[in-house]
Design a protein around this motif. Structure first.
Motif, PDB file in Angstrom:
ATOM      1  N   VAL A 179     -48.056 -68.542 -33.880  1.00  7.79           N
ATOM      2  CA  VAL A 179     -47.712 -67.858 -32.629  1.00  7.79           C
ATOM      3  C   VAL A 179     -48.696 -68.232 -31.525  1.00  7.79           C
ATOM      4  O   VAL A 179     -48.302 -68.451 -30.366  1.00  7.79           O
ATOM      5  CB  VAL A 179     -47.680 -66.333 -32.851  1.00  7.79           C
ATOM      6  N   VAL A 180     -49.989 -68.316 -31.882  1.00  5.88           N
ATOM      7  CA  VAL A 180     -51.000 -68.735 -30.905  1.00  5.88           C
ATOM      8  C   VAL A 180     -50.671 -70.127 -30.370  1.00  5.88           C
ATOM      9  O   VAL A 180     -50.718 -70.386 -29.165  1.00  5.88           O
ATOM     10  CB  VAL A 180     -52.403 -68.733 -31.546  1.00  5.88           C
ATOM     11  N   THR A 181     -50.323 -71.040 -31.285  1.00  3.83           N
ATOM     12  CA  THR A 181     -49.976 -72.403 -30.891  1.00  3.83           C
ATOM     13  C   THR A 181     -48.792 -72.419 -29.925  1.00  3.83           C
ATOM     14  O   THR A 181     -48.778 -73.188 -28.955  1.00  3.83           O
ATOM     15  CB  THR A 181     -49.635 -73.242 -32.138  1.00  3.83           C
ATOM     16  N   GLY A 182     -47.818 -71.570 -30.181  1.00  6.94           N
ATOM     17  CA  GLY A 182     -46.644 -71.518 -29.327  1.00  6.94           C
ATOM     18  C   GLY A 182     -46.905 -70.956 -27.946  1.00  6.94           C
ATOM     19  O   GLY A 182     -46.071 -71.080 -27.048  1.00  6.94           O
ATOM     20  N   SER A 183     -48.074 -70.314 -27.767  1.00  3.25           N
ATOM     21  CA  SER A 183     -48.392 -69.726 -26.461  1.00  3.25           C
ATOM     22  C   SER A 183     -49.272 -70.627 -25.614  1.00  3.25           C
ATOM     23  O   SER A 183     -49.450 -70.384 -24.423  1.00  3.25           O
ATOM     24  CB  SER A 183     -49.105 -68.382 -26.652  1.00  3.25           C
ATOM     25  N   GLY A 184     -49.845 -71.671 -26.239  1.00  2.00           N
ATOM     26  CA  GLY A 184     -50.809 -72.509 -25.527  1.00  2.00           C
ATOM     27  C   GLY A 184     -50.242 -73.844 -25.105  1.00  2.00           C
ATOM     28  O   GLY A 184     -49.028 -74.067 -25.128  1.00  2.00           O
ATOM     29  N   PRO A 185     -51.143 -74.772 -24.747  1.00  2.00           N
ATOM     30  CA  PRO A 185     -50.695 -76.110 -24.341  1.00  2.00           C
ATOM     31  C   PRO A 185     -50.321 -76.954 -25.559  1.00  2.00           C
ATOM     32  O   PRO A 185     -50.141 -76.425 -26.654  1.00  2.00           O
ATOM     33  CB  PRO A 185     -51.938 -76.669 -23.626  1.00  2.00           C
ATOM     34  N   HIS A 186     -50.239 -78.246 -25.391  1.00  2.00           N
ATOM     35  CA  HIS A 186     -49.888 -79.173 -26.470  1.00  2.00           C
ATOM     36  C   HIS A 186     -48.521 -78.805 -27.060  1.00  2.00           C
ATOM     37  O   HIS A 186     -48.373 -78.598 -28.269  1.00  2.00           O
ATOM     38  CB  HIS A 186     -50.943 -79.192 -27.571  1.00  2.00           C
ATOM     39  N   ALA A 187     -47.532 -78.728 -26.205  1.00  2.00           N
ATOM     40  CA  ALA A 187     -46.194 -78.303 -26.628  1.00  2.00           C
ATOM     41  C   ALA A 187     -45.395 -79.416 -27.278  1.00  2.00           C
ATOM     42  O   ALA A 187     -44.343 -79.162 -27.858  1.00  2.00           O
ATOM     43  CB  ALA A 187     -45.424 -77.768 -25.420  1.00  2.00           C
ATOM     44  N   ASP A 189     -44.270 -81.948 -25.464  1.00  2.00           N
ATOM     45  CA  ASP A 189     -43.661 -82.618 -24.316  1.00  2.00           C
ATOM     46  C   ASP A 189     -44.053 -81.838 -23.072  1.00  2.00           C
ATOM     47  O   ASP A 189     -44.185 -80.608 -23.105  1.00  2.00           O
ATOM     48  CB  ASP A 189     -42.137 -82.669 -24.457  1.00  2.00           C
ATOM     49  N   GLU A 190     -44.251 -82.548 -21.970  1.00  2.00           N
ATOM     50  CA  GLU A 190     -44.725 -81.898 -20.750  1.00  2.00           C
ATOM     51  C   GLU A 190     -43.774 -80.827 -20.241  1.00  2.00           C
ATOM     52  O   GLU A 190     -44.194 -79.856 -19.608  1.00  2.00           O
ATOM     53  CB  GLU A 190     -44.956 -82.951 -19.661  1.00  2.00           C
ATOM     54  N   ASP A 191     -42.487 -80.965 -20.506  1.00  6.43           N
ATOM     55  CA  ASP A 191     -41.504 -80.021 -19.984  1.00  6.43           C
ATOM     56  C   ASP A 191     -41.085 -78.959 -21.002  1.00  6.43           C
ATOM     57  O   ASP A 191     -40.207 -78.142 -20.706  1.00  6.43           O
ATOM     58  CB  ASP A 191     -40.259 -80.789 -19.520  1.00  6.43           C
ATOM     59  N   ALA A 192     -41.691 -78.977 -22.199  1.00  7.92           N
ATOM     60  CA  ALA A 192     -41.304 -78.013 -23.232  1.00  7.92           C
ATOM     61  C   ALA A 192     -41.772 -76.605 -22.853  1.00  7.92           C
ATOM     62  O   ALA A 192     -42.868 -76.423 -22.313  1.00  7.92           O
ATOM     63  CB  ALA A 192     -41.901 -78.413 -24.577  1.00  7.92           C
ATOM     64  N   LYS A 193     -40.938 -75.617 -23.139  1.00  9.57           N
ATOM     65  CA  LYS A 193     -41.272 -74.237 -22.817  1.00  9.57           C
ATOM     66  C   LYS A 193     -42.229 -73.671 -23.860  1.00  9.57           C
ATOM     67  O   LYS A 193     -42.316 -74.158 -24.981  1.00  9.57           O
ATOM     68  CB  LYS A 193     -39.995 -73.388 -22.766  1.00  9.57           C
ATOM     69  N   ARG A 194     -42.969 -72.607 -23.480  1.00 10.26           N
ATOM     70  CA  ARG A 194     -43.851 -71.904 -24.398  1.00 10.26           C
ATOM     71  C   ARG A 194     -43.233 -70.556 -24.722  1.00 10.26           C
ATOM     72  O   ARG A 194     -42.207 -70.166 -24.160  1.00 10.26           O
ATOM     73  CB  ARG A 194     -45.250 -71.739 -23.793  1.00 10.26           C
ATOM     74  N   ASN A 195     -43.849 -69.791 -25.642  1.00  6.96           N
ATOM     75  CA  ASN A 195     -43.211 -68.541 -26.087  1.00  6.96           C
ATOM     76  C   ASN A 195     -43.421 -67.380 -25.124  1.00  6.96           C
ATOM     77  O   ASN A 195     -42.868 -66.298 -25.339  1.00  6.96           O
ATOM     78  CB  ASN A 195     -43.678 -68.169 -27.497  1.00  6.96           C
ATOM     79  N   GLY A 196     -44.228 -67.556 -24.094  1.00  3.33           N
ATOM     80  CA  GLY A 196     -44.385 -66.529 -23.066  1.00  3.33           C
ATOM     81  C   GLY A 196     -45.424 -65.478 -23.357  1.00  3.33           C
ATOM     82  O   GLY A 196     -45.679 -64.601 -22.525  1.00  3.33           O
ATOM     83  N   LEU A 197     -46.076 -65.516 -24.521  1.00  8.61           N
ATOM     84  CA  LEU A 197     -47.110 -64.547 -24.859  1.00  8.61           C
ATOM     85  C   LEU A 197     -48.434 -64.939 -24.210  1.00  8.61           C
ATOM     86  O   LEU A 197     -48.686 -66.115 -23.941  1.00  8.61           O
ATOM     87  CB  LEU A 197     -47.273 -64.450 -26.377  1.00  8.61           C
ATOM     88  N   ASP A 198     -49.277 -63.940 -23.972  1.00  9.53           N
ATOM     89  CA  ASP A 198     -50.573 -64.197 -23.350  1.00  9.53           C
ATOM     90  C   ASP A 198     -51.494 -64.880 -24.356  1.00  9.53           C
ATOM     91  O   ASP A 198     -51.815 -64.297 -25.397  1.00  9.53           O
ATOM     92  CB  ASP A 198     -51.206 -62.892 -22.880  1.00  9.53           C
TER      93      ASP A 198
END
Length: 309
Positions: A179-187, A189-198
């Motif tokens: 979950v932490v990974t999904g909230s930070g950078p390194h997605a 792809d530059e245009d990939a969305k993140r999970n929106g958590l702080d």
């Protein structure tokens, strides 16, 4: 080479390859190559392989797909070796089958990942399935040297409970790390969305769980020493603590150095090693004796009567 030895080596190869798949998957994400092959199952609309126009990103993404195919071949070899083993053991066949079925599952989830433009929750599921396959292949590897008799616990009753709690928290740390990974950078792809958590809040929760895990692991190590548990169990618990501390140090440094790629990759490898060390700790607390047939049993000692005075 006997079928049993071959199966054990193949199971170890499958375990290592599953860890390798996590590492190559990390390379895909950390180099922004998640859409290096922009479609699935083909790499392009016309080709199943990468093309020169797709550059290094295409090579990295396609390389990860190729490793998945190699992993599937190893899993198939494991299943065949389990079927051919004499005597055939149902537990080994089922574990090999589960490891094999997980590979196409990984392919499908990987395809959904690409088709959803690297949705962070799908990416996380991709990683968690790898953790499940690591557990299955580790179990297969260990069971090749065990018998099918009932398990026997080697330590007093409260300690297996503490060990299972430690393993549960270890799994929770991995899940929250996703979950932490999904909230930070390194997605990926530059245009990939993140999970929106702080990121700061979820990272703090992850760190709190890590501290709990290290505390439980240390407590287990001290408890095993106190009851004079078998040396392999004490060593396995001590190794778990060391791996956790190393992983925690990497996580601490990567967070305060703003997530450099090399440290993030090392942290993902470390997650696999923590999980394997956790499984090793659990296995060290029990055993399944190998059944000895009467003809292979050692001869009974012969008593020599004492001479008559």
């Amino acid at each position: 080479m006997s079928n049993g030895t071959l199966l054990r080596r193949l199971a170890l190869a499958s375990l290592i390859a599953n860890i390798g798949l996590v590492v190559t998957g990390a390379a895909v994400r950390l180099t922004s190559s998640g859409l290096g092959c922009p479609t699935w199952p083909k790499c392009t609309e016309e080709s199943y392989t990468t093309t020169a126009e797709m550059g290094v990103h295409g090579v990295i993404e396609f390389g990860n797909r190729v490793l998945g195919i190699v992993l599937g071949l190893i899993a198939l070899a494991c299943f065949i070796a389990a079927l051919l083993r004499k005597p055939r053991r149902r537990s080994l066949v089922l574990l090999a089958l589960a490891a094999g079925l997980g590979i196409p599952g990984q392919g499908v989830i990987g395809g959904i990942t690409v088709l959803t433009d690297l949705n962070p929750w799908v990416v996380g599921l991709h990683f968690l399935l790898s953790m499940a396959l690591i557990a299955v292949t580790y179990a297969l590897w260990k069971r090749t040297t065990e018998g099918d008799r009932p398990r026997r616990t080697l330590v007093p009753t409260p300690l297996p409970t503490l060990a299972r709690l430690t393993a549960l928290v270890s799994g929770a740390v991995i899940v929250l790390g996703v979950v932490v990974t999904g909230s930070g950078p390194h997605a990926g792809d530059e245009d990939a969305k993140r999970n929106g958590l702080d990121p700061a809040t979820i990272s703090q929760a992850h760190a709190d769980l890590v501290f709990l895990l290290i505390g439980l692991s240390l407590g287990l190590w001290f408890a095993l020493r106190a009851v004079k548990a078998p040396a392999p169990a004490i060593r396995a618990a001590g190794l778990l603590v060391l791996v956790e501390l190393a992983q925690g140090l990497i996580g601490f440094v990567q967070y305060f150095t703003h997530l450099p790629v090399i440290l993030v990759g090392a942290h993902m490898l470390g997650a696999c090693l923590v999980w394997v060390a956790t499984l090793s700790m659990l296995w060290s607390l029990r055993e399944r004796p190998v059944h000895q047939s009467p003809q292979n049993a050692p001869p009974a000692p012969v008593s020599i009567p004492a001479p008559v005075a």
